[in-house]
Write a protein that holds these residues in place. Structure first.
Motif, PDB file in Angstrom:
ATOM      1  N   VAL A 179       0.819  -1.072   0.084  1.00  0.00           N
ATOM      2  CA  VAL A 179      -0.155   0.039   0.226  1.00  0.00           C
ATOM      3  C   VAL A 179       0.888   1.322  -0.112  1.00  0.00           C
ATOM      4  N   GLY A 180       0.383   2.239  -0.408  1.00  0.00           N
ATOM      5  CA  GLY A 180       1.006   3.653  -0.221  1.00  0.00           C
ATOM      6  C   GLY A 180       1.392   4.214  -1.494  1.00  0.00           C
ATOM      7  N   CYS A 181       2.732   5.092  -1.266  1.00  0.00           N
ATOM      8  CA  CYS A 181       3.339   5.759  -2.396  1.00  0.00           C
ATOM      9  C   CYS A 181       3.937   4.921  -3.709  1.00  0.00           C
ATOM     10  N   TYR A 182       4.457   4.018  -3.288  1.00  0.00           N
ATOM     11  CA  TYR A 182       5.155   3.062  -4.392  1.00  0.00           C
ATOM     12  C   TYR A 182       3.907   2.566  -5.369  1.00  0.00           C
ATOM     13  N   SER A 183       3.015   1.783  -4.500  1.00  0.00           N
ATOM     14  CA  SER A 183       1.884   1.506  -5.259  1.00  0.00           C
ATOM     15  C   SER A 183       1.101   2.315  -5.967  1.00  0.00           C
ATOM     16  N   GLN A 184       1.010   3.467  -5.349  1.00  0.00           N
ATOM     17  CA  GLN A 184       0.275   4.698  -6.277  1.00  0.00           C
ATOM     18  C   GLN A 184       0.879   5.165  -7.447  1.00  0.00           C
ATOM     19  N   ILE A 241       4.997  -7.686  -8.698  1.00  0.00           N
ATOM     20  CA  ILE A 241       6.211  -8.341  -7.907  1.00  0.00           C
ATOM     21  C   ILE A 241       5.647  -9.735  -7.520  1.00  0.00           C
ATOM     22  N   ASP A 242       6.373 -10.621  -7.376  1.00  0.00           N
ATOM     23  CA  ASP A 242       6.035 -12.004  -6.900  1.00  0.00           C
ATOM     24  C   ASP A 242       5.358 -12.021  -5.527  1.00  0.00           C
ATOM     25  N   GLY A 243       4.446 -12.487  -5.315  1.00  0.00           N
ATOM     26  CA  GLY A 243       3.812 -12.636  -3.964  1.00  0.00           C
ATOM     27  C   GLY A 243       2.810 -11.324  -3.639  1.00  0.00           C
ATOM     28  N   VAL A 244       2.665 -10.418  -4.378  1.00  0.00           N
ATOM     29  CA  VAL A 244       1.856  -9.284  -3.976  1.00  0.00           C
ATOM     30  C   VAL A 244       0.499  -9.589  -4.525  1.00  0.00           C
ATOM     31  N   ASP A 245      -0.493  -9.625  -3.412  1.00  0.00           N
ATOM     32  CA  ASP A 245      -2.083 -10.199  -3.646  1.00  0.00           C
ATOM     33  C   ASP A 245      -3.009  -8.756  -3.846  1.00  0.00           C
ATOM     34  N   VAL A 246      -2.570  -7.800  -3.024  1.00  0.00           N
ATOM     35  CA  VAL A 246      -3.307  -6.378  -2.897  1.00  0.00           C
ATOM     36  C   VAL A 246      -2.513  -5.274  -3.266  1.00  0.00           C
ATOM     37  N   VAL A 247      -2.976  -4.287  -3.982  1.00  0.00           N
ATOM     38  CA  VAL A 247      -2.028  -3.110  -4.303  1.00  0.00           C
ATOM     39  C   VAL A 247      -3.233  -2.154  -3.946  1.00  0.00           C
ATOM     40  N   LEU A 248      -2.938  -1.048  -3.146  1.00  0.00           N
ATOM     41  CA  LEU A 248      -3.627   0.070  -2.560  1.00  0.00           C
ATOM     42  C   LEU A 248      -2.850   1.208  -2.908  1.00  0.00           C
ATOM     43  N   GLY A 249      -3.531   2.385  -3.360  1.00  0.00           N
ATOM     44  CA  GLY A 249      -2.662   3.669  -3.423  1.00  0.00           C
ATOM     45  C   GLY A 249      -3.012   4.692  -2.130  1.00  0.00           C
ATOM     46  N   THR A 250      -2.234   5.686  -2.137  1.00  0.00           N
ATOM     47  CA  THR A 250      -2.130   6.387  -0.633  1.00  0.00           C
ATOM     48  C   THR A 250      -3.679   6.986  -0.111  1.00  0.00           C
ATOM     49  N   ARG A 251      -4.541   6.973  -1.150  1.00  0.00           N
ATOM     50  CA  ARG A 251      -5.974   7.376  -0.603  1.00  0.00           C
ATOM     51  C   ARG A 251      -6.847   6.266  -0.477  1.00  0.00           C
ATOM     52  N   ASN A 252      -6.333   5.019  -0.472  1.00  0.00           N
ATOM     53  CA  ASN A 252      -7.187   3.730  -0.218  1.00  0.00           C
ATOM     54  C   ASN A 252      -6.882   2.838   0.963  1.00  0.00           C
ATOM     55  N   LYS A 253      -6.062   3.509   1.610  1.00  0.00           N
ATOM     56  CA  LYS A 253      -5.503   2.765   2.782  1.00  0.00           C
ATOM     57  C   LYS A 253      -6.446   2.363   3.960  1.00  0.00           C
TER      58      LYS A 253
END
Length: 460
Positions: free
Chosen positions: A100-105, A114-126
């Protein structure tokens, strides 16, 4: 877990608990990279998991869910985020991993691969992290929720209800930035400036007081811009004036501030504030006007210096820290020497030195006359030595002074010794026979300067 991607933005459906066949609460571990705002938001996310029946565990332990609150301020921050994700996957290959956060945004497609990532959330979706984690587990599909932050002008309420520490508390009052410095991606990761309603800020401060806190730190991405998006005459200084009227909280600090904030009017109002701590992180980046122009910083070295002297003249025992970037594209020996002499003259309490690293997606990445790494290293060492000298002199100036110290903890490695911070944020270590002083403000006489801390003797 499958890698088919579902694009969901601002879906606030109530979350469902992860199915658990072992008749135990699911374990979640959270890891934070980056700034104070990220740390505040991680604590708020932690509470959301607790309220949904999860138990919290240390990051290096086995967990059913790992949440990595990423940073993207530099290329190295992205790399560190990837490394932490890898650490989580090695701990439990079947865990749900949320980045979550800035890199995801700023790089959602990259993060989702990225191997293993299941959820990707931006900075305004935490705020919806628990919902998406549970949905990923239930459906076996990747969940992606990354909104367009440059169009989002609404402050995301991530409040903390159950506070762990009882001494200092971070309080996020602002998000986003409108500055667009040429080396920085923050406007693209955090969006435009948005502010927390002042009444809600005051309500949260009252809750902090009820939990026994003595000190709060008002934090934001660009704290000085607090209120510019709100109706009425709401500013950071007007908020500080309202906080001054509250009972209980004894100390208030503010996050990183630009020199233009400290007008004569603001300084005059600050002079009458008893709660405001005389410690400011005053952004600099360079002491050379030509370098500042290329950085798109909106002040001159002279304006910065004038702000420093205003603060020192009007606010007793003021401590001023800063950040400086060395080796910015086009920085000549002459420009660097201007910065060195500037810092040598104004003698700040502490300077954090960073070697410029080209950040993908910024204007500075493609600027001509990139500075060689060996030159950056040489300049960095010179400023580190200067900082050590200035920091030592500031600490020495406190010896034999009596100062109020907010006690934070007893040292594990040295029972009977405690540490805390003065109003101007100097770390003090002292011995005490009393064990019930944590969270209290005591008076200490400073006896010796020891680099990044001072030794004292408790008086009361």
């Amino acid at each position: 877990m499958g890698k088919s991607k579902i694009k969901i933005v601002n879906d606030n459906i109530d979350s469902k608990p992860i199915n658990n066949k072992k008749n135990r609460k699911p374990l979640v571990s959270l890891y934070t990279l980056g700034c104070r705002v990220n740390h505040y938001e991680t604590e708020a996310m932690t509470e959301k998991f607790l309220r949904e029946g999860y138990e919290i565990t240390e990051f290096d332990n086995f967990a059913d869910v790992y949440v990595i609150n990423t940073c993207s301020v530099t290329n190295m921050s992205d790399k560190k985020s990837r490394q932490i994700i890898g650490r989580a996957r090695r701990k439990n290959e079947n865990a749900v991993i949320a980045a979550v956060g800035c890199y995801s945004q700023v790089s959602p497609d990259e993060v989702s691969k990225i191997d293993g990532v299941d959820v990707v959330l931006g900075t305004r979706n935490k705020g919806d992290v628990v919902y998406y984690v549970n949905k990923a587990k239930d459906e076996g599909k990747m969940q992606v929720a990354v909104g367009e932050v440059l169009k989002n002008k609404t402050f995301e309420e991530l409040n903390i209800e159950e506070y762990q520490d009882k001494t200092r508390a971070f309080l996020k009052i602002q998000d986003g930035c409108n500055r667009f410095c040429t080396y920085c991606l923050i406007p693209y990761t955090r969006g435009r400036t948005c502010s927390k309603d002042p009444d809600k800020v005051l309500e949260e401060i009252k809750r902090l007081e009820e939990h026994g806190f003595k000190e709060i730190i008002l934090s934001g991405i660009h704290t000085a811009s607090y209120g510019v998006d709100l109706e009425g005459d709401v500013t950071l200084i007007s908020l500080l004036q309202e906080i001054e009227k509250l009972d209980g909280i004894e100390r208030v600090r503010i996050g990183s501030i630009e020199p233009s904030f400290f007008t004569d009017e603001v300084i005059e109002k600050m002079r009458h504030m008893k709660k405001l701590c005389p410690q400011f992180h005053l952004s600099l980046q360079s002491g050379c006007d030509e370098t500042l122009k290329r950085m798109n910083r909106r002040y001159t070295a002279k304006e910065y210096e004038e702000a420093v002297y205003k603060i020192r003249e009007n606010l007793k025992d003021a401590s001023i820290t800063t950040d400086v970037i060395v080796g910015f594209p086009g920085e000549t020996d002459e420009e660097f020497n201007e910065t060195y002499k500037f810092l040598e003259r104004i003698k700040l309490t502490k300077t954090h030195i960073f070697k410029f690293s080209p950040r993908k997606g910024t204007k500075a990445e493609n600027m001509p006359n990139q500075v060689d790494g060996t030159i950056k290293e040489k300049r960095s060492k010179a400023l580190i030595e200067l900082n050590n000298k200035n920091e030592g002199e500031f600490s020495e100036s406190l010896v034999r002074r009596e100062m109020d110290v907010l006690v934070e903890k007893e040292l594990n490695e040295k029972p009977g010794y405690f540490e805390g911070y003065t109003r101007n944020y100097v770390r003090v270590v002292f011995e005490s026979e009393k064990s019930d002083i944590i969270g209290k403000i005591v008076k200490c006489k400073i006896e010796e300067a020891n680099g990044d801390y001072v030794s004292g003797k408790i008086l009361s």
